[in-house]
Scaffold this active site. Structure first.
Site, PDB file in Angstrom:
ATOM      1  N   GLY A  53      -3.082 -48.898 -45.601  1.00  0.00           N
ATOM      2  CA  GLY A  53      -2.634 -47.659 -46.224  1.00  0.00           C
ATOM      3  C   GLY A  53      -3.816 -46.946 -46.862  1.00  0.00           C
ATOM      4  O   GLY A  53      -4.860 -47.560 -47.096  1.00  0.00           O
ATOM      5  N   GLN A  58      -8.328 -41.254 -52.538  1.00  0.00           N
ATOM      6  CA  GLN A  58      -9.379 -42.258 -52.311  1.00  0.00           C
ATOM      7  C   GLN A  58     -10.556 -41.668 -51.547  1.00  0.00           C
ATOM      8  O   GLN A  58     -11.644 -42.238 -51.530  1.00  0.00           O
ATOM      9  CB  GLN A  58      -8.814 -43.471 -51.564  1.00  0.00           C
ATOM     10  CG  GLN A  58      -7.794 -44.266 -52.386  1.00  0.00           C
ATOM     11  CD  GLN A  58      -7.192 -45.424 -51.611  1.00  0.00           C
ATOM     12  OE1 GLN A  58      -6.212 -45.245 -50.892  1.00  0.00           O
ATOM     13  NE2 GLN A  58      -7.787 -46.600 -51.723  1.00  0.00           N
ATOM     14  N   CYS A 101      -7.073 -53.474 -52.393  1.00  0.00           N
ATOM     15  CA  CYS A 101      -7.199 -52.018 -52.377  1.00  0.00           C
ATOM     16  C   CYS A 101      -8.591 -51.666 -51.872  1.00  0.00           C
ATOM     17  O   CYS A 101      -9.580 -52.260 -52.306  1.00  0.00           O
ATOM     18  CB  CYS A 101      -6.998 -51.452 -53.784  1.00  0.00           C
ATOM     19  SG  CYS A 101      -7.118 -49.650 -53.850  1.00  0.00           S
ATOM     20  N   LEU A 102      -8.659 -50.706 -50.974  1.00  0.00           N
ATOM     21  CA  LEU A 102      -9.958 -50.300 -50.434  1.00  0.00           C
ATOM     22  C   LEU A 102     -10.841 -49.704 -51.523  1.00  0.00           C
ATOM     23  O   LEU A 102     -12.060 -49.651 -51.359  1.00  0.00           O
ATOM     24  CB  LEU A 102      -9.760 -49.306 -49.290  1.00  0.00           C
ATOM     25  CG  LEU A 102      -9.027 -49.881 -48.064  1.00  0.00           C
ATOM     26  CD1 LEU A 102      -8.730 -48.784 -47.045  1.00  0.00           C
ATOM     27  CD2 LEU A 102      -9.843 -51.001 -47.420  1.00  0.00           C
ATOM     28  N   HIS A 143       2.254 -48.932 -53.871  1.00  0.00           N
ATOM     29  CA  HIS A 143       0.811 -48.998 -54.155  1.00  0.00           C
ATOM     30  C   HIS A 143       0.174 -47.621 -53.942  1.00  0.00           C
ATOM     31  O   HIS A 143      -0.612 -47.154 -54.767  1.00  0.00           O
ATOM     32  CB  HIS A 143       0.190 -50.061 -53.240  1.00  0.00           C
ATOM     33  CG  HIS A 143      -1.308 -50.159 -53.262  1.00  0.00           C
ATOM     34  ND1 HIS A 143      -1.983 -51.266 -53.734  1.00  0.00           N
ATOM     35  CD2 HIS A 143      -2.277 -49.288 -52.847  1.00  0.00           C
ATOM     36  CE1 HIS A 143      -3.291 -51.054 -53.617  1.00  0.00           C
ATOM     37  NE2 HIS A 143      -3.503 -49.876 -53.076  1.00  0.00           N
ATOM     38  N   GLU A 144       0.551 -46.961 -52.841  1.00  0.00           N
ATOM     39  CA  GLU A 144      -0.015 -45.635 -52.544  1.00  0.00           C
ATOM     40  C   GLU A 144       0.510 -44.578 -53.518  1.00  0.00           C
ATOM     41  O   GLU A 144      -0.239 -43.683 -53.942  1.00  0.00           O
ATOM     42  CB  GLU A 144       0.292 -45.210 -51.103  1.00  0.00           C
ATOM     43  CG  GLU A 144      -0.154 -46.185 -50.013  1.00  0.00           C
ATOM     44  CD  GLU A 144      -1.604 -46.588 -50.092  1.00  0.00           C
ATOM     45  OE1 GLU A 144      -2.398 -45.903 -50.759  1.00  0.00           O
ATOM     46  OE2 GLU A 144      -1.951 -47.631 -49.499  1.00  0.00           O
ATOM     47  N   HIS A 147      -1.531 -44.525 -56.533  1.00  0.00           N
ATOM     48  CA  HIS A 147      -2.795 -43.777 -56.375  1.00  0.00           C
ATOM     49  C   HIS A 147      -2.591 -42.296 -56.700  1.00  0.00           C
ATOM     50  O   HIS A 147      -3.460 -41.659 -57.291  1.00  0.00           O
ATOM     51  CB  HIS A 147      -3.327 -43.892 -54.942  1.00  0.00           C
ATOM     52  CG  HIS A 147      -4.128 -45.128 -54.663  1.00  0.00           C
ATOM     53  ND1 HIS A 147      -5.302 -45.428 -55.325  1.00  0.00           N
ATOM     54  CD2 HIS A 147      -3.937 -46.140 -53.783  1.00  0.00           C
ATOM     55  CE1 HIS A 147      -5.789 -46.568 -54.852  1.00  0.00           C
ATOM     56  NE2 HIS A 147      -4.979 -47.028 -53.913  1.00  0.00           N
TER      57      HIS A 147
HETATM   58  O1  GNR Z   1      -5.240 -52.328 -47.053  1.00  0.00           O
HETATM   59  C1  GNR Z   1      -4.509 -52.502 -48.028  1.00  0.00           C
HETATM   60  N1  GNR Z   1      -3.769 -53.634 -48.109  1.00  0.00           N
HETATM   61  C2  GNR Z   1      -2.767 -53.805 -49.050  1.00  0.00           C
HETATM   62  C3  GNR Z   1      -2.245 -55.095 -49.203  1.00  0.00           C
HETATM   63  C4  GNR Z   1      -1.220 -55.329 -50.101  1.00  0.00           C
HETATM   64  C5  GNR Z   1      -0.711 -54.282 -50.835  1.00  0.00           C
HETATM   65  C6  GNR Z   1      -1.221 -53.009 -50.700  1.00  0.00           C
HETATM   66  C7  GNR Z   1      -2.229 -52.776 -49.804  1.00  0.00           C
HETATM   67  S1  GNR Z   1      -2.852 -51.161 -49.618  1.00  0.00           S
HETATM   68  C8  GNR Z   1      -4.488 -51.493 -49.103  1.00  0.00           C
HETATM   69  C9  GNR Z   1      -5.202 -50.214 -48.731  1.00  0.00           C
HETATM   70  C10 GNR Z   1      -5.326 -49.322 -49.939  1.00  0.00           C
HETATM   71  O2  GNR Z   1      -6.139 -49.477 -50.806  1.00  0.00           O
HETATM   72  N2  GNR Z   1      -4.463 -48.346 -50.051  1.00  0.00           N
HETATM   73  O3  GNR Z   1      -4.486 -47.547 -51.123  1.00  0.00           O
HETATM   74 NI    NI Z   2      -5.264 -48.772 -52.711  1.00  0.00          NI
END
Ligand code: GNR
Ligand code: NI
Length: 181
Positions: A53, A58, A101-102, A143-144, A147
């Site tokens: 995601g 980001q 998270c990236l 999670h997104e 952000h």
């Molecule tokens: O790549 C991602 N893996 C992930 C694993 C578990 C819960 C959420 C994520 S999102 C993350 C990519 C990212 O940072 N998205 O904002």
């Molecule tokens: Ni993230």
């Protein structure tokens, strides 16, 4: 006439700590060619990373746009686009996933979030959808959504854990400045 091709670009992903990740993203006014260009770049950047995601913020674009692909290895790609996404309701039941998270490279921690949620969003073509999600989809979507409000998964952890991680991330950034790729 020649055929048109999408011109996609891999962009730089901002990593914590960075004030730009704490901004609240603004709603998109219209789903047009420029926005689709951003969404294409987001997808390309996410696949390159790789991640499942990515939120526009980001990449330094504080707009309410998310891309996602939850296909497993060996499956066909399943790119998904969410513009002006909303969470309409969440389950009482929680689910725990080890999140990454990236923008927080190399850290993974368990986070508890509602196991299911009902969502509303515009797709790549600007069409409105409502949908129920669960499992990794529900976790990743939330999670997104975080952000878009300037929140990272580490903000769900203890203050001690978060400050330790931020300290290491700061140190890693300083190392990078000394020896750029
Ligand atoms: O790549 C991602 N893996 C992930 C694993 C578990 C819960 C959420 C994520 S999102 C993350 C990519 C990212 O940072 N998205 O904002
Ligand atoms: Ni993230």
């Amino acid at each position: 006439m020649g055929a048109y091709f999408k011109r996609m670009a891999i962009r730089e992903i901002i990593t914590a700590p960075d004030a730009r990740l704490k901004q609240r993203s603004l709603p998109v006014e219209r789903v047009d060619g420029a926005l689709r260009g951003l969404m294409d770049d987001m997808l390309e950047t996410m696949y390159d990373a790789p991640g499942i995601g990515l939120a526009a913020v980001q990449l330094g674009e504080p707009l309410r746009v998310i891309v996602m692909d939850l296909a497993r290895e060996g499956e066909d790609p399943q790119p998904r686009f969410f513009v002006n996404p909303e969470i309409l309701s969440v389950s009482e039941e929680l689910a725990v996933y080890e999140e990454g998270c990236l923008s927080v490279p190399e850290f993974y921690e368990d986070v508890a979030r509602p196991a299911e949620c009902r969502i509303r969003y515009l797709d790549y073509n600007g069409e409105l959808h409502e949908e129920d999600c669960e499992g990794l989809f529900a976790t990743c979507f939330q999670h997104e959504m975080d952000h878009l409000e300037g929140v990272l998964f580490i903000d769900h952890l203890s203050k001690l854990k978060r400050s330790m991680m931020l300290k290491k991330l700061t140190k890693a950034k300083k190392q990078q400045e000394k020896e750029p790729a």
